[in-house]
Design a protein around this motif. Structure first.
Motif, short mmCIF file in Angstrom:
data_model
loop_
_atom_site.label_atom_id
_atom_site.label_comp_id
_atom_site.label_asym_id
_atom_site.label_seq_id
_atom_site.Cartn_x
_atom_site.Cartn_y
_atom_site.Cartn_z
N ALA A 260 -6.40 34.36 2.40
CA ALA A 260 -5.88 33.42 1.41
C ALA A 260 -4.41 33.11 1.66
O ALA A 260 -3.60 34.00 1.90
N LYS A 261 -4.07 31.82 1.61
CA LYS A 261 -2.69 31.38 1.78
C LYS A 261 -2.42 30.19 0.88
O LYS A 261 -3.32 29.40 0.57
N ASP A 262 -1.18 30.05 0.47
CA ASP A 262 -0.76 28.94 -0.37
C ASP A 262 -1.16 27.63 0.31
O ASP A 262 -0.90 27.44 1.50
N ILE A 263 -1.78 26.73 -0.44
CA ILE A 263 -2.25 25.49 0.17
C ILE A 263 -1.11 24.66 0.75
O ILE A 263 -1.31 23.87 1.67
N ARG A 264 0.11 24.87 0.24
CA ARG A 264 1.24 24.05 0.70
C ARG A 264 1.65 24.33 2.13
O ARG A 264 2.31 23.51 2.76
N VAL A 265 1.27 25.50 2.67
CA VAL A 265 1.73 25.83 4.02
C VAL A 265 1.12 24.90 5.07
O VAL A 265 1.67 24.76 6.16
N LEU A 266 0.01 24.27 4.76
CA LEU A 266 -0.63 23.38 5.72
C LEU A 266 -0.12 21.95 5.62
O LEU A 266 -0.41 21.12 6.49
N HIS A 267 0.63 21.64 4.57
CA HIS A 267 1.02 20.25 4.36
C HIS A 267 2.01 19.74 5.40
O HIS A 267 2.07 18.54 5.66
N GLY A 268 2.79 20.66 6.02
CA GLY A 268 3.74 20.23 7.03
C GLY A 268 3.08 19.75 8.31
O GLY A 268 3.68 18.98 9.07
N VAL A 269 1.86 20.21 8.58
CA VAL A 269 1.16 19.79 9.80
C VAL A 269 0.14 18.69 9.50
O VAL A 269 -0.59 18.27 10.40
N MET A 270 0.09 18.26 8.24
CA MET A 270 -0.82 17.19 7.86
C MET A 270 -0.03 15.89 7.75
O MET A 270 0.90 15.78 6.96
N PRO A 271 -0.36 14.88 8.57
CA PRO A 271 0.41 13.63 8.54
C PRO A 271 0.20 12.86 7.24
O PRO A 271 -0.85 12.96 6.60
N LYS A 272 1.22 12.11 6.86
CA LYS A 272 1.16 11.28 5.66
C LYS A 272 0.82 9.84 6.05
O LYS A 272 1.45 9.26 6.93
N LEU A 273 -0.15 9.28 5.37
CA LEU A 273 -0.54 7.91 5.67
C LEU A 273 0.60 6.96 5.29
O LEU A 273 1.15 7.06 4.20
N PRO A 274 1.00 6.06 6.18
CA PRO A 274 2.08 5.12 5.85
C PRO A 274 1.72 4.27 4.64
O PRO A 274 0.54 4.02 4.36
N PRO A 275 2.73 3.81 3.90
CA PRO A 275 2.46 2.98 2.71
C PRO A 275 1.90 1.63 3.09
O PRO A 275 2.06 1.17 4.24
N PRO A 276 1.23 0.96 2.16
CA PRO A 276 0.69 -0.37 2.46
C PRO A 276 1.79 -1.40 2.61
O PRO A 276 2.91 -1.23 2.12
N HIS A 277 1.46 -2.47 3.31
CA HIS A 277 2.38 -3.60 3.48
C HIS A 277 1.85 -4.77 2.65
O HIS A 277 0.65 -5.00 2.59
N VAL A 278 2.77 -5.49 2.02
CA VAL A 278 2.39 -6.65 1.20
C VAL A 278 2.91 -7.91 1.86
O VAL A 278 4.12 -8.04 2.13
N SER A 279 2.03 -8.85 2.12
CA SER A 279 2.43 -10.11 2.74
C SER A 279 3.04 -11.03 1.70
O SER A 279 2.87 -10.83 0.48
N PRO A 280 3.74 -12.09 2.11
CA PRO A 280 4.30 -13.05 1.15
C PRO A 280 3.23 -13.69 0.26
O PRO A 280 3.53 -14.14 -0.85
N GLU A 281 2.00 -13.73 0.75
CA GLU A 281 0.91 -14.32 -0.04
C GLU A 281 0.30 -13.33 -1.02
O GLU A 281 -0.67 -13.65 -1.71
N GLY A 282 0.83 -12.11 -1.06
CA GLY A 282 0.31 -11.11 -1.98
C GLY A 282 -0.89 -10.36 -1.45
O GLY A 282 -1.60 -9.69 -2.21
N ILE A 283 -1.14 -10.43 -0.14
CA ILE A 283 -2.25 -9.70 0.47
C ILE A 283 -1.76 -8.32 0.88
O ILE A 283 -0.75 -8.19 1.57
N LEU A 284 -2.46 -7.29 0.44
CA LEU A 284 -2.09 -5.92 0.77
C LEU A 284 -2.82 -5.48 2.04
O LEU A 284 -4.01 -5.78 2.21
N MET A 285 -2.11 -4.74 2.89
CA MET A 285 -2.70 -4.23 4.14
C MET A 285 -2.43 -2.74 4.22
O MET A 285 -1.28 -2.31 4.30
N ARG A 286 -3.50 -1.96 4.15
CA ARG A 286 -3.39 -0.51 4.16
C ARG A 286 -3.86 0.04 5.49
O ARG A 286 -4.96 -0.26 5.95
N PRO A 287 -3.06 0.90 6.15
CA PRO A 287 -3.55 1.57 7.36
C PRO A 287 -4.71 2.50 7.01
O PRO A 287 -4.82 2.97 5.87
N THR A 288 -5.57 2.75 7.99
CA THR A 288 -6.77 3.53 7.71
C THR A 288 -6.68 4.98 8.19
O THR A 288 -7.41 5.84 7.70
#
Length: 469
Positions: free
Chosen positions: A124-152
């Motif tokens: 058993a180990k604190d769940i937070r110890v693995l978070h440093g090796v887990m990548p964070k998904l980049p935030p979505p981008h919003v186009s001028p037309e209001g279309i959202l684009m989320r990386p997968t």
């Protein structure tokens, strides 16, 4: 173990499929994909022993990893693409744009505060110890037309000099399920191990994924409509996240093949018709009973004897559903293709002397019913069953499966010394994988509060000993 300090980022690289090999493509989301739009990310960690320095890895290993990943994305291009979210009422869809879309690969080095051996340990180990090796998904981008684009998807390779490396994957589940992810990893692994040669030069390569039938998968009864309504009513511009649970730890337990066979023998002997029971059914039944016993003791609330507990399983629909009159959805289909099944057992039966038998019988009956029915016709009722499950006390689900063979990922460094399904910490899920020693046992991953984990470990081990006698 102390909280893992963030590793030093060495580089961030955008991995593209080879230029001109994939035309710009759009793919619709099917009714299998839509339920996952608002759910947390799918997160996997693979740990490999590596005794050399960071410089050696960057020089000898990383270039081949990148090259083979690029070639792999030629076939698994939605992982380099984006979810496009137009203004309502137009439905979201997947898009890959040649020369523009890519998969983000982060390369990092441990700061030395984390012990690789502790990170990959079963204890058993604190769940937070693995978070440093887990990548964070980049935030979505919003186009001028209001279309959202989320990386997968995003990936991170973390180097622990002289000890090992960790390959972390964070992905939006609406793109594909565990079968597709396993397919992707094994394709990449095979190319990497063969030094990134052209796929035609490698006989061991898995078949490429199938994208052709997605447009022909029909939605029975507008199943996706309700999921899209919930997606639009929430903040669809952000991928789902969850609050950090307090005092939560994760641990891995192993059941040997002999212990599983003891369970199977006992269940078969106790059943009325003494028919053989599957390995999947017995280890899942045993783990579920052990978990519910633990959670009830921990809550201090016995509840009504007629209370019903629910377990959600997933049945792979590949080769079981037809997208055309005569054509089944192929095993290589890229996307989500699983049907939820809810297994229900009354408390008095689940926690009785023959609780494992009651759970096994319920699981066997539910699986048999799903496999013998027309799954497309039952699809409109899936949501009702899932809502019943979600509203119950201690709803339990499963992640992963031994049949996915996640420990077969040899990138030329040997097979993983540990694999973790990190997203089980969102609550209620039990992770399963084949035992890493190749003995046909099973690994059980679970995340609980520390005191609850101690109780679960005791109940699980006591149960195993009981069936050994």
């Amino acid at each position: 173990m102390a909280h893992l300090q963030p590793p030093n980022i060495i580089e961030t690289t955008h991995i593209f499929p080879p230029k001109g090999t994939v035309p710009s493509t759009t793919l619709p989301l099917t009714f299998f994909d839509a339920p996952w739009l608002n759910l947390p990310l799918s997160e996997f960690l693979f740990f490999f022993s590596y005794q050399n320095s960071t410089d050696c890895f960057l020089k000898d290993i990383l270039p081949n990893l990148k090259q083979s990943l690029s070639i792999t994305l030629k076939h698994f291009f939605p992982y380099a693409g984006k979810l496009i979210i137009p203004p309502r009422p137009d439905p979201p869809y997947l898009r890959y744009k040649d020369g523009e879309d890519s998969l983000l690969l982060i390369v990092a080095e441990s700061t030395g505060t984390a012990d690789f051996n502790d990170l990959k340990a079963d204890s058993a180990k604190d769940i937070r110890v693995l978070h440093g090796v887990m990548p964070k998904l980049p935030p979505p981008h919003v186009s001028p037309e209001g279309i959202l684009m989320r990386p997968t998807r995003v990936m991170q390779v973390t180097i622990f000099p002289g000890a090992g490396i960790c390959i972390g994957n964070s992905a939006t589940h609406f793109v594909a399920d565990g079968v597709t992810f396993s397919h992707f990893m094994k394709y990449w692994m095979t190319l990497t191990k063969s030094k990134g040669q052209d796929p035609a030069a490698t006989l061991l390569l898995p078949s490429p994924p199938d994208h052709s039938c997605r447009n022909m998968i029909k939605d029975p009864g507008e199943v996706a409509k309700g999921h899209l309504e919930r997606f639009w009513s929430q903040n669809s511009g952000k991928h789902s996240s969850h609050a950090m649970p307090e005092n939560m730890v994760r641990a891995t337990f192993t059941m040997s093949r002999k212990q599983i066979e003891n369970l199977k023998h006992w269940v078969t002997e106790q059943s009325e018709n003494q028919s053989p029971v599957s390995t999947f059914v017995v280890y899942l039944a045993f783990t579920w009973v052990s978990l519910i016993k633990t959670l009830i003791e921990d809550s201090g609330k016995e509840g009504d004897k007629d209370e019903v507990f629910h377990l959600m399983i997933n049945v792979d629909c590949r080769n079981r559903l037809k997208y055309a009159e005569t054509e089944p959805i192929p095993q290589t289909y890229f996307g989500n293709c699983i049907a939820p099944g809810i297994v229900s057992v009354k408390k008095r039966d689940l926690l009785g002397k023959k609780g494992v038998l009651a759970a096994s019988d319920a699981l066997t009956a539910r699986i048999s019913d799903m496999l013998s029915s027309d799954l497309l016709k039952t699809a409109p009722s899936w949501g009702q069953g899932v809502r019943k499950w979600a509203m119950s006390r201690f709803p339990t689900s499963i992640a992963g499966a031994p049949k996915l063979r996640m420990y077969d990922m040899d990138f030329g460094l040997g097979k993983p010394c540990k694999m973790d399904i990190a997203h089980i910490e969102t609550g209620g899920s039990i992770a399963f994988a084949e035992s890493r020693d190749g003995s046909n046992g099973v690994e059980i991953g679970i995340a609980l509060e520390k005191k609850t984990m101690d109780a679960f470990a005791m109940i699980l081990q006591e149960g195993i000993k009981e069936f050994e006698t």
